[in-house]
Design a protein around this motif. Structure first.
Motif, PDB file in Angstrom:
ATOM      1  N   PHE A   1     -32.767  -5.603  17.265  1.00 35.48           N
ATOM      2  CA  PHE A   1     -33.774  -4.971  16.409  1.00 35.48           C
ATOM      3  C   PHE A   1     -33.393  -3.539  16.051  1.00 35.48           C
ATOM      4  N   ASP A   2     -34.117  -3.021  15.084  1.00 31.40           N
ATOM      5  CA  ASP A   2     -33.946  -1.650  14.622  1.00 31.40           C
ATOM      6  C   ASP A   2     -34.833  -0.722  15.443  1.00 31.40           C
ATOM      7  N   LEU A   3     -34.245   0.342  15.990  1.00 32.29           N
ATOM      8  CA  LEU A   3     -34.994   1.340  16.747  1.00 32.29           C
ATOM      9  C   LEU A   3     -34.690   2.698  16.125  1.00 32.29           C
ATOM     10  N   SER A   4     -35.484   3.050  15.092  1.00 34.06           N
ATOM     11  CA  SER A   4     -35.312   4.323  14.396  1.00 34.06           C
ATOM     12  C   SER A   4     -33.883   4.514  13.891  1.00 34.06           C
ATOM     13  N   GLY A   5     -33.332   3.458  13.276  1.00 31.06           N
ATOM     14  CA  GLY A   5     -31.990   3.529  12.732  1.00 31.06           C
ATOM     15  C   GLY A   5     -30.888   3.195  13.707  1.00 31.06           C
TER      16      GLY A   5
END
Length: 302
Positions: free
Chosen positions: A108-112
């Motif tokens: 997943f994406d975590l702030s980029g």
């Protein structure tokens, strides 16, 4: 197992449970399958230590992979893995380990930042049948009978793994991806390293990291074609290893390092062939030297 480790495992499972439940409650589709076979015969030619492994990943998500990171829980990876760790016939030094594992991870994406977290149930010992399989294989092809004594007793572990990885563009066809990774369970390890990917191939794949070598393999393939190259390395701090139990007189090295390189040929997005070589440093004090293992992958989808 200390209270901190219990808390970390509980937190990871608490985060993963909604994602697993969601997979059953909403329509999902398979977005890709990843696999990687690793063996020292196609590396330094020996038959010892991290002698062989195979990993298979099936990824599912609400929509096809388009090269972009998705929210937590959208992309689920179901992972199956087998591995054999063997003593060297000359020096012994470590116990034989037959391993089978199954688990679930989310990417997943975590702030980029490209993030992943997941858990695997790991079986070790004669219950896995890996020693019998290896003996049958070696006997069938006329190879030297492997040394599988002493062997770890039957046991079950829970591995929890998390990784954070950033991507930085170095040009139109080059990216460098530093990462940090931590694993608790069969071995308690914290790693820091980086991978350099050059070429059109692999730039927009959804990449999964192999446990043994650190090689990146695509769980979902992007649109690139041609030839790509990867260089990578990392160093790890080892807090403990159930593969090298101290109460039985084994002494795991405090640090480990890996250096890897590979080439990926992808004539079109549905077909790719990969070969990589990885240097693994000494894992226990009595190990006289490191080793080189080779990894191969053939992906095809039509």
């Amino acid at each position: 197992m200390n209270y901190t480790l219990h808390a970390l495992i509980l937190s990871a499972l608490t985060c993963a449970t909604p994602a697993l439940s969601q997979d059953l409650l909403q329509d999902r589709q398979g977005i890709g399958n990843g696999r990687l076979f690793t063996n020292d015969v196609i590396g330094d030619g020996s038959d010892r230590w991290r002698t062989g492994s195979y990993v298979y990943s099936h990824l599912r998500a609400p929509r096809p992979h388009d090269g972009a990171l998705q929210p937590f829980g959208d992309v689920l990876e179901y992972r199956l893995r087998a591995e054999i760790i063997a003593p060297d016939s000359g020096t012994r030094g470590r116990p034989y380990v037959g391993l089978l594992s199954a688990g679930a991870h989310t990417h997943f994406d975590l702030s980029g930042t490209d993030a992943s977290v997941g858990a695997d149930v790991v079986l070790v010992g004669p219950q896995t049948g890996m020693d019998d399989f290896q003996e049958f294989y070696h006997d069938t092809f006329g190879l030297q009978v492997p040394l599988n004594d002493p062997q770890l007793d039957d046991d079950v572990f829970l591995d929890v793994t998390g990784e954070l990885r950033r991507t930085y563009q170095l040009g139109d066809q080059a990216t460098i991806r530093p990462f940090v990774e931590a694993k608790l369970g069969t071995e308690d390890i914290a790693r820091i390293g980086a991978d350099l990917i050059v070429g059109r191939v692999g730039q927009d794949d959804l990449l999964v990291r192999d446990v043994v070598t650190g090689q990146l393999y695509p769980g979902a393939m992007g649109t690139g074609s041609g030839v790509g190259f990867v260089l990578g390395g990392d160093i790890a701090s080892v807090a403990g290893s159930n593969f090298l139990p101290e109460d039985e007189g084994y002494h795991a090295s405090d640090t480990r390092s890996r250096a890897r390189a590979g080439v990926n040929w992808q004539p079109h997005p549905g077909l790719s062939l990969f070969y990589g070589a990885t240097y693994l440093s000494r894992e226990f004090d009595e190990q006289p030297e490191g080793q080189v293992v080779g990894s191969v992958r053939l992906n095809f989808s039509f």
